[in-house]
Write a protein that holds these residues in place. Structure first.
Motif, mmCIF file in Angstrom:
data_model
loop_
_atom_site.group_PDB
_atom_site.id
_atom_site.type_symbol
_atom_site.label_atom_id
_atom_site.label_comp_id
_atom_site.label_asym_id
_atom_site.label_seq_id
_atom_site.Cartn_x
_atom_site.Cartn_y
_atom_site.Cartn_z
ATOM 1 N N UNK A 238 18.899 12.244 29.402
ATOM 2 C CA UNK A 238 17.401 11.134 29.251
ATOM 3 C C UNK A 238 16.700 11.332 28.262
ATOM 4 N N UNK A 239 16.369 10.516 26.781
ATOM 5 C CA UNK A 239 15.722 10.934 25.898
ATOM 6 C C UNK A 239 14.634 9.503 26.153
ATOM 7 N N UNK A 240 13.389 10.189 26.920
ATOM 8 C CA UNK A 240 12.142 9.330 26.765
ATOM 9 C C UNK A 240 11.322 8.488 25.575
ATOM 10 N N UNK A 241 10.454 8.044 25.699
ATOM 11 C CA UNK A 241 9.856 7.105 24.910
ATOM 12 C C UNK A 241 9.216 7.741 23.819
ATOM 13 N N UNK A 242 9.228 9.054 24.049
ATOM 14 C CA UNK A 242 8.393 9.964 23.510
ATOM 15 C C UNK A 242 8.743 11.048 22.380
ATOM 16 N N UNK A 243 10.639 10.963 22.759
ATOM 17 C CA UNK A 243 12.026 11.241 22.200
ATOM 18 C C UNK A 243 12.113 12.582 22.909
ATOM 19 N N UNK A 244 11.722 13.296 23.805
ATOM 20 C CA UNK A 244 11.737 14.672 24.519
ATOM 21 C C UNK A 244 12.690 14.001 25.628
ATOM 22 N N UNK A 245 14.465 15.295 25.344
ATOM 23 C CA UNK A 245 15.796 15.068 26.191
ATOM 24 C C UNK A 245 15.189 16.051 27.255
ATOM 25 N N UNK B 54 19.087 -3.186 30.388
ATOM 26 C CA UNK B 54 19.070 -2.362 31.732
ATOM 27 C C UNK B 54 18.329 -1.466 32.352
ATOM 28 N N UNK B 55 18.271 -1.851 33.317
ATOM 29 C CA UNK B 55 16.737 -0.146 33.873
ATOM 30 C C UNK B 55 17.931 -0.035 35.291
ATOM 31 N N UNK B 56 17.416 1.447 34.878
ATOM 32 C CA UNK B 56 17.834 1.501 37.271
ATOM 33 C C UNK B 56 16.687 2.719 37.496
ATOM 34 N N UNK B 57 16.275 2.228 38.899
ATOM 35 C CA UNK B 57 15.569 2.436 39.533
ATOM 36 C C UNK B 57 16.067 3.697 40.834
ATOM 37 N N UNK B 58 15.105 4.791 40.252
ATOM 38 C CA UNK B 58 15.866 5.489 41.222
ATOM 39 C C UNK B 58 14.912 6.856 41.459
ATOM 40 N N UNK B 59 14.996 7.914 42.713
ATOM 41 C CA UNK B 59 14.844 8.771 43.251
ATOM 42 C C UNK B 59 15.038 10.771 42.347
ATOM 43 N N UNK B 60 14.320 10.639 41.564
ATOM 44 C CA UNK B 60 14.190 12.050 40.777
ATOM 45 C C UNK B 60 14.054 12.734 41.464
ATOM 46 N N UNK B 61 15.022 13.935 42.061
ATOM 47 C CA UNK B 61 15.273 14.559 42.175
ATOM 48 C C UNK B 61 13.865 15.686 41.577
ATOM 49 N N UNK C 112 14.764 4.020 34.555
ATOM 50 C CA UNK C 112 15.109 5.268 33.170
ATOM 51 C C UNK C 112 16.045 3.935 32.451
ATOM 52 N N UNK C 113 15.038 3.643 31.258
ATOM 53 C CA UNK C 113 15.364 2.543 30.795
ATOM 54 C C UNK C 113 17.352 3.466 30.371
ATOM 55 N N UNK C 114 18.492 1.933 30.377
ATOM 56 C CA UNK C 114 18.959 2.783 30.400
ATOM 57 C C UNK C 114 19.945 2.939 29.014
ATOM 58 N N UNK C 115 19.814 2.694 27.744
ATOM 59 C CA UNK C 115 19.607 2.729 26.551
ATOM 60 C C UNK C 115 19.431 3.490 26.133
ATOM 61 N N UNK C 116 18.534 4.945 26.509
ATOM 62 C CA UNK C 116 18.128 6.102 26.627
ATOM 63 C C UNK C 116 19.060 7.779 26.291
#
Length: 306
Positions: free
Chosen positions: A152-159, A176-183, A191-195
């Motif tokens: 995943x790449x966040x909105x600041x460009x961090x992978x 599309x967005x995924x809502x979930x629990x990050x371990x 999470x925005x799926x286009x990222x």
């Protein structure tokens, strides 16, 4: 699941006089033998089902049992079918196709869909095949409670790479967005799926945590940008976009062709990209830090082409 299929058969027979075993098998994507076993199960549960042999025969339910046949009116079913037809364009799900087919069959042959006074068309939002496949994979992972790994790449460009328990898919503002629990973060995330660069559904399952669907909002780990009031001059083309995003009250006429608008934008690349989307149809008034920073951003872009 069998119980869902049994309910579907009852609902179908409440709306149709006779239905062939072949038609039922095709509708529920099972064999004719499975349909006949389902009919035996319903009969043992004292549901008055009968069969008629021959070309014009089929499976039916005794008329005296059809007390709730008009539980849903033609108008009710039309509204449901309209919504499902629009949703089917966004998510090519087998479950949605089955439900849509059931709803249409519940109208019966004597009723047809009335001329639509409203319809939903998302064809202009068609996405690449692999992106649609990601949505479908996540939809199945949610149903089966399977872990997913996201690059995943966040909105600041961090992978980053995240292992996520998926709980909910959200379609909002053309994305599309995924809502979930990050371990990794030990917290719920969106999470925005286009990222998403890579998506892998694990064979490993998880025990669902209590999940409450909340209104969409920025992630807690990423505080919202500081907003700044920006004064714009827009033409008739940009006026529509400004009105849709910020409301009509932000716009005042200047002359026959131009309007003044006062909007709140982040003094950040996210705000600059929105203005660039409007191209030459918008001008930022010369005042404040936003103007200076936006001009510097434009010069940085221009330098890449010098």
């Amino acid at each position: 699941m069998k119980i869902e299929r049994l309910i579907g058969i009852i609902m179908l027979l409440l709306q149709r006089e006779l239905v062939s075993a072949s038609e039922m098998a095709a509708m529920f994507e099972v064999t004719k033998r499975t349909i006949y076993r389902d009919i035996d199960t319903l009969s043992m549960a004292n549901i008055p089902i009968y069969t008629l042999p021959g070309v014009k025969g089929g499976i039916g339910i005794m008329p005296t049992y059809k007390v709730d046949k008009k539980l849903l009116t033609v108008e009710d079913l039309t509204a449901i079918i309209t919504g499902l037809s629009g949703f089917e364009q966004l998510l090519s799900s087998t479950d949605i196709k089955k439900t849509l087919l059931k709803m249409k069959n519940m109208l019966g042959h004597e009723n047809q869909l009335p001329a639509a006074s409203i319809s939903l068309d998302f064809s202009n939002l068609a996405m690449k095949q692999e992106f649609n496949e990601n949505v479908e994979q996540l939809h199945l992972a949610i149903k089966k409670q399977q872990l997913v790994a996201l690059t995943y790449i966040d909105r600041d460009g961090n992978q980053t790479t995240r292992k996520v328990e998926p709980y909910h898919l959200l379609f909002r503002n053309r994305s599309w967005y995924l809502q979930g629990y990050s371990l990794e973060r030990q917290d719920f995330r969106t999470f925005k799926l286009s990222r998403v660069l890579e998506l892998e559904v694990s064979a490993e399952s998880f025990e669902a945590r209590p999940f409450i669907l909340k209104p969409f909002q920025s992630q807690a780990s990423q505080p919202p940008f500081e907003m700044t009031e920006v004064h714009l001059i827009v033409d008739k083309i940009a006026r529509e976009q400004i009105a849709m995003r910020f409301g009509m009250t932000t716009i005042e006429p200047l002359d026959a062709s131009h309007f003044s608008a006062k909007v709140m934008l982040p003094n950040h690349e996210a705000g600059y990209r929105f203005l660039l989307h409007l191209g030459a149809h918008v001008t930022v008034r010369k005042s404040g830090d936003f103007y200076e920073d936006f001009v510097a951003y434009l010069k940085e872009i221009q330098s890449k082409y010098d």
